[in-house]
Design a protein around this motif. Structure first.
Motif, short mmCIF file in Angstrom:
data_model
loop_
_atom_site.label_atom_id
_atom_site.label_comp_id
_atom_site.label_asym_id
_atom_site.label_seq_id
_atom_site.Cartn_x
_atom_site.Cartn_y
_atom_site.Cartn_z
N ALA A 119 0.86 -1.20 0.00
CA ALA A 119 0.00 0.00 0.00
C ALA A 119 0.88 1.23 0.00
CB ALA A 119 -0.95 0.00 1.20
N ASP A 150 1.15 -1.23 -4.93
CA ASP A 150 -0.12 -0.50 -4.77
C ASP A 150 -0.95 -0.76 -6.02
OD1 ASP A 150 -0.77 2.16 -2.74
OD2 ASP A 150 -2.07 1.88 -4.47
N ARG A 194 -0.62 7.23 -8.21
CA ARG A 194 0.28 7.37 -7.04
C ARG A 194 1.63 6.72 -7.31
NH1 ARG A 194 -4.04 6.52 -2.09
NH2 ARG A 194 -5.21 8.38 -2.64
N THR A 230 2.48 1.02 5.45
CA THR A 230 2.45 2.39 5.94
C THR A 230 1.09 3.04 5.67
OG1 THR A 230 3.39 3.13 3.83
CG2 THR A 230 4.95 2.71 5.61
N THR A 239 5.62 9.56 5.25
CA THR A 239 4.95 9.40 3.96
C THR A 239 4.04 10.60 3.70
OG1 THR A 239 2.96 8.34 4.79
CG2 THR A 239 4.86 6.90 4.40
C1 SAM Z 1 -4.13 5.81 2.69
S1 SAM Z 1 -3.13 5.39 1.32
C2 SAM Z 1 -1.49 5.37 2.02
C3 SAM Z 1 -0.43 5.49 0.98
C4 SAM Z 1 1.03 5.58 1.52
N1 SAM Z 1 1.41 4.38 2.23
C5 SAM Z 1 1.21 6.79 2.41
O1 SAM Z 1 1.35 6.62 3.63
O2 SAM Z 1 1.24 7.92 1.89
C6 SAM Z 1 -3.51 3.66 1.16
C7 SAM Z 1 -3.03 3.05 -0.13
O3 SAM Z 1 -3.32 1.66 -0.10
C8 SAM Z 1 -3.63 1.23 -1.42
N2 SAM Z 1 -4.39 -0.01 -1.29
C9 SAM Z 1 -5.47 -0.21 -0.50
N3 SAM Z 1 -5.90 -1.48 -0.59
C10 SAM Z 1 -5.05 -2.10 -1.47
C11 SAM Z 1 -4.97 -3.43 -1.98
N4 SAM Z 1 -5.84 -4.35 -1.60
N5 SAM Z 1 -3.99 -3.72 -2.84
C12 SAM Z 1 -3.10 -2.76 -3.23
N6 SAM Z 1 -3.12 -1.49 -2.78
C13 SAM Z 1 -4.09 -1.17 -1.90
C14 SAM Z 1 -4.40 2.40 -2.00
O4 SAM Z 1 -4.37 2.38 -3.40
C15 SAM Z 1 -3.67 3.59 -1.39
O5 SAM Z 1 -2.66 4.10 -2.25
#
Ligand code: SAM
Length: 227
Positions: free
Chosen positions: A59, A82, A87, A128, A207
């Motif tokens: 993620a 991700d 992103r 994260t 992040t």
């Molecule tokens: C709240 S954001 C956090 C992004 C980064 N880690 C940060 O702290 O800035 C959550 C991320 O998780 C990804 N995500 C959520 N569920 C996912 C999944 N099942 N598989 C891949 N990515 C996922 C979303 O696309 C998103 O970019």
């Protein structure tokens, strides 16, 4: 969808440091030339071309942790995972500009990682600021639900460390329950990490989401456990 987002999503198609699983029902990864690859068990030999440990940021969003760690540890390999192309674009572009050859990005659903990574292929995981999915009925979607941790066990070396950072205390407590339920060993557990001097310099990395939470006055929590 806005033009800028569309531009980024299309843009990663041409990035040599991105592999994409375009259709989540079809377990195929494509590289920047559109070539279909089977990288399961071959990330060291075919992608990194070395035998160094592989650290995964799940993620990863814009890949802030993977980027900072890849710069700090050139003797380790990193993969940011991700689903969101716009992103990943930011992280992959920064990695190319920094000429990092130890960092790649994989656009895939974390539910499917076992299709693309072999048993014991991964040495360490960072998660994260994942979405907290606060509604009880969405509990299974949380990336630290037992079913997800079992997926991580399938691709990690036994004893691998999972690092987890979040602003969301209910999710933090839920994660501790998952770890307990699976009988795994907690290596470190601290709420509000910035209330005292940090014990690990890796925790200083912030992040995109973490910076926003800090600006909103939220506190940050970190735990690490062993698979
Ligand atoms: C709240 S954001 C956090 C992004 C980064 N880690 C940060 O702290 O800035 C959550 C991320 O998780 C990804 N995500 C959520 N569920 C996912 C999944 N099942 N598989 C891949 N990515 C996922 C979303 O696309 C998103 O970019």
């Amino acid at each position: 969808m806005g033009k800028a987002k569309m531009f980024k999503i299309r843009g990663i198609d041409s990035f040599p440091n991105v592999f994409q699983n375009p259709h989540f029902t079809n377990p195929v990864l494509k590289n920047f030339e559109g070539t279909e690859l089977n990288l399961k068990g071959k990330w060291r030999s075919d992608v990194f071309k070395n035998n160094h440990p592989i650290v995964m940021e799940l993620a990863c969003g814009k890949g802030d942790y993977a980027l900072a760690l890849a710069k700090k540890y050139p003797q380790k390999n990193f993969i940011g995972v991700d689903t969101k192309g716009a992103r990943l674009y930011t992280g992959a572009k920064n990695a190319l500009e920094a000429k990092l050859d130890n960092l790649f990005f994989a656009r895939m659903r974390i539910e499917n990682i076992m299709l693309f990574f072999d048993a014991a292929e991964i040495d360490e995981i960072w998660i994260t600021f994942p979405d907290p999915f606060p509604r009880k009925k969405d509990g299974k979607r949380r990336l630290t639900a037992p079913a997800f941790i079992k997926r991580y066990q399938q691709i990690c070396k036994p004893g691998a460390t999972v690092h987890f950072k979040t602003d969301d205390l209910p999710l933090f407590h839920f994660t501790k329950e998952s770890i307990d339920e699976l009988g795994l060993k907690m290596l470190y557990y601290k709420e509000d990490i910035y209330s005292a001097p940090l014990e690990f310099e890796e925790l200083e990395i912030k992040t995109y989401y973490e910076r926003q939470h800090l600006a909103d006055g939220r506190t940050i929590n970190y735990l690490a456990f062993q698979l």
